[in-house]
Each structure stands twice: as structure tokens, then as C-alpha cells.
Design a protein around this motif. Structure first.
Motif, short mmCIF file in Angstrom:
data_model
loop_
_atom_site.label_atom_id
_atom_site.label_comp_id
_atom_site.label_asym_id
_atom_site.label_seq_id
_atom_site.Cartn_x
_atom_site.Cartn_y
_atom_site.Cartn_z
N ALA A 55 -66.08 -89.29 74.53
CA ALA A 55 -66.27 -90.41 73.61
C ALA A 55 -67.27 -90.05 72.52
CB ALA A 55 -66.74 -91.64 74.38
N LEU A 56 -68.34 -89.37 72.88
CA LEU A 56 -69.34 -88.96 71.89
C LEU A 56 -68.73 -88.02 70.87
CD1 LEU A 56 -72.27 -88.83 70.89
CD2 LEU A 56 -72.67 -86.99 72.55
N ARG A 91 -66.43 -90.02 68.53
CA ARG A 91 -67.19 -90.84 67.57
C ARG A 91 -67.75 -89.98 66.45
NH1 ARG A 91 -69.18 -93.45 72.31
NH2 ARG A 91 -71.14 -92.28 72.15
N ASP A 98 -63.15 -94.84 65.79
CA ASP A 98 -63.74 -96.17 65.91
C ASP A 98 -64.18 -96.40 67.36
OD1 ASP A 98 -64.39 -98.84 65.97
OD2 ASP A 98 -62.47 -99.56 65.17
N PRO A 99 -65.47 -96.64 67.62
CA PRO A 99 -65.93 -96.87 68.99
C PRO A 99 -65.19 -98.00 69.71
CG PRO A 99 -67.80 -96.58 67.53
CD PRO A 99 -66.58 -96.69 66.65
N LEU A 109 -62.39 -96.97 72.12
CA LEU A 109 -62.73 -96.05 73.21
C LEU A 109 -63.11 -96.82 74.47
CD1 LEU A 109 -64.88 -93.49 71.18
CD2 LEU A 109 -62.41 -93.41 71.62
#
Length: 297
Positions: A280-281, A284, A289-290, A293
């Protein structure tokens, strides 16, 4: 060249060896083109670093001493140190069932249960074994009895302390036997490090293994097919990319996924990504777009 058994590509429990966990009972198929030594080495290293006890029941043509010498070729002191403190052992099924000389399911289960309790008493986080199934011919065991064992072995794993890889050399077993054994195991290991499987189940794409430069073409094609198919044809239906069994996500593949997410948003085709925090990091940082996720763990 990858080893293929009918149904293997769609096995719902396929995972890379690095994701083997306590309580897993995994099938592995290999041959001369994909000998699986890298999978065995990764299996051993992962167990040792997690504080588990590891027993390797190698191919019958190798003595425990020969297998030990081969495993100790790995760089660094980890393997040698593990042998010295008996966290790692090389053995054989012939030795395991002593003083019995004939294989029976009950005797093997009894001995595995004993080894499991010993590892627990010694304070290890778990016990993992790698069992090369060449022992079946070596001991003259009945293949039907072995198939029955594989199908009814679930109780060994119920406590979440013991895990096992059953490695089948496809040259030793008929295709119907391999297919039955594959189905009997809840987990199925990719046959080599660096492999990638992209399995679509309805509106979800499961990315399994290594998504890197060598496999980027397959990864990109799977993303495009998922986006084109959409969520079953329903207007606005979303799709999911599941990265939880991706052992590695390279920058190129991550960038391609970020671009797909941006394009899907512009086309109003919702795409969500189920992933671990590290992936995820990375996504991003590449502009994803967070909000799309779903971070697990």
C-alpha cells in the motif's frame, strides 16, 4: 519451464513458499526442469528465521548427510548454526518410522505427533517438515494408502503449530495420482522462486508470487483482462486486485497497477486493491488513491 498438473493453475490455495504458515499442508510438484531446490531452501530459511523447528525428509537417493551438505551450501551461518543446535535436522521417512520397517498411516501420524510435541516442549514457535514423496517407492508403500493419508491428515494441522510440504517428483507418479494429491492439499506451492500466477475468480484477480520485471508482461495482461471484464457486466460493478499472496511487487508492476487504477477511476469502473501495508505504501507513493486500498494486517 513450470511444472503443470491438471487443475494446478486454478487451485484456490496456491501461494509462494515464503507465505507458508503454521497449520498449512502444501502440495509441491517438481521435475528436472524445475527441481525445487530453491523452494526447499526458502522453506528452510523462512522457518528458521521465524523460530520454528525444521525437519527435511529428502529424496531417498540422498542420505541425510548428503542432504545436510547440500543445504549447508547456502551462504551465511544460519543453516550451519541451526544444525548445530538441532533446530534443523535432515532425516528420512525410513528413519522416522523406526523400529517399524513397513509404512502405515497410523505409525507415520504417531511419529509426526511425537515430533510436534517435542518441538513444542523445546520452545519452538512451530514445527515444519518438508517430505519428499520419493519415499513411497523406496519403502514399497501402497500408493492408495498414501493418497488416503493425504486426504485424512487434517488433524495434524488443527492446532496451528505443525506445517508440512509434500513434494512430488512428477517422474515417479502417474498424472491421475498427482491430480488427486494436488486436490487433497489445502495449499499448493509455486514450483520455483520468481514464478507468478494471476488467477481470476469472478470480479477478483489474485496475484500470487513475484510481480517483477521478468513477469510484468503477464501481470499487465491480467490487469487489462480484469478491467475489460469488469464486475460481471453490471453497471458500476467493481473489481478487486488481491495482492495478499504476492511475495514481491516491483516498481514497474506497481506503477502499472497505479496507472490502471487512475484509468479505471476516469472510466468510472471501481477497482479496489487488497494488500499488505508495504505494498500500500509503494502504491501511494506512485500516486494511487488511498481510498481504493484495503490494507490487511
Amino acid at each position: 519451464m513450470s511444472v503443470h498438473v491438471d487443475g494446478e493453475e486454478q487451485h484456490p490455495g496456491t501461494l509462494p513458499v515464503q507465505h507458508m504458515g503454521l497449520g498449512h499442508h502444501a502440495f509441491l510438484c517438481y521435475d528436472t526442469a524445475t527441481p525445487a531446490w530453491d523452494v526447499l531452501a526458502a522453506f528452510v530459511w523462512t522457518g528458521l528465521t521465524r523460530g520454528e523447528k525444521v525437519i527435511v525428509f529428502g529424496p531417498p537417493e540422498l542420505t541425510p548427510a548428503q542432504l545436510r551438505a547440500r543445504l549447508q551450501q547456502a551462504p551465511g551461518p544460519l543453516v550451519a548454526g541451526a544444525y548445530a543446535r538441532e533446530q534443523l535436522r535432515s532425516s528420512s521417512v525410513r528413519e522416522l518410522i523406526l523400529p517399524e520397517r513397513r509404512f502405515t498411516v497410523d505409525r507415520q501420524w504417531e511419529r509426526i505427533a511425537e515430533e510436534t510435541e517435542t518441538a513444542r516442549a523445546e520452545g519452538y514457535a512451530g514445527l515444519r517438515t518438508y517430505i519428499d514423496m520419493g519415499w513411497v517407492a523406496d519403502l514399497g508403500a501402497d500408493v492408495e494408502a498414501v493418497m488416503d493419508r493425504e486426504q485424512r491428515a487434517g488433524h495434524l494441522f488443527d492446532g496451528g503449530f505443525y506445517s508440512e510440504v509434500c513434494a512430488y517428483d512428477r517422474r515417479r507418479f502417474a498424472p491421475p495420482v498427482l491430480e488427486a494429491m494436488c486436490r487433497a492439499h489445502p495449499q499448493h506451492l509455486l514450483p520455483a522462486l520468481g514464478e507468478l500466477r494471476c488467477r481470476r475468480d469472478g470480479a477478483t484477480l489474485y496475484v500470487i508470487g513475484e510481480a517483477d520485471t521478468a513477469t510484468q508482461e503477464r501481470f499487465t495482461a491480467a490487469l487489462e483482462e480484469l478491467l475489460a471484464a469488469g464486475g460481471g457486466g453490471e453497471p458500476g460493478a467493481g473489481v478487486t486486485v488481491d495482492l495478499l499472496r504476492a511475495g514481491f511487487l516491483g516498481a514497474g508492476c506497481a506503477g502499472e497497477l497505479a496507472r490502471v487504477l487512475a484509468r479505471a477511476s476516469a472510466l468510472r469502473r471501481p477497482v479496489r486493491v487488497r494488500c499488505a501495508a508495504g505494498h500500500a505504501l509503494l502504491l501511494r507513493r506512485l500516486g494511487a488513491d488511498p481510498a481504493v486500498l484495503d490494507v490487511v494486517g
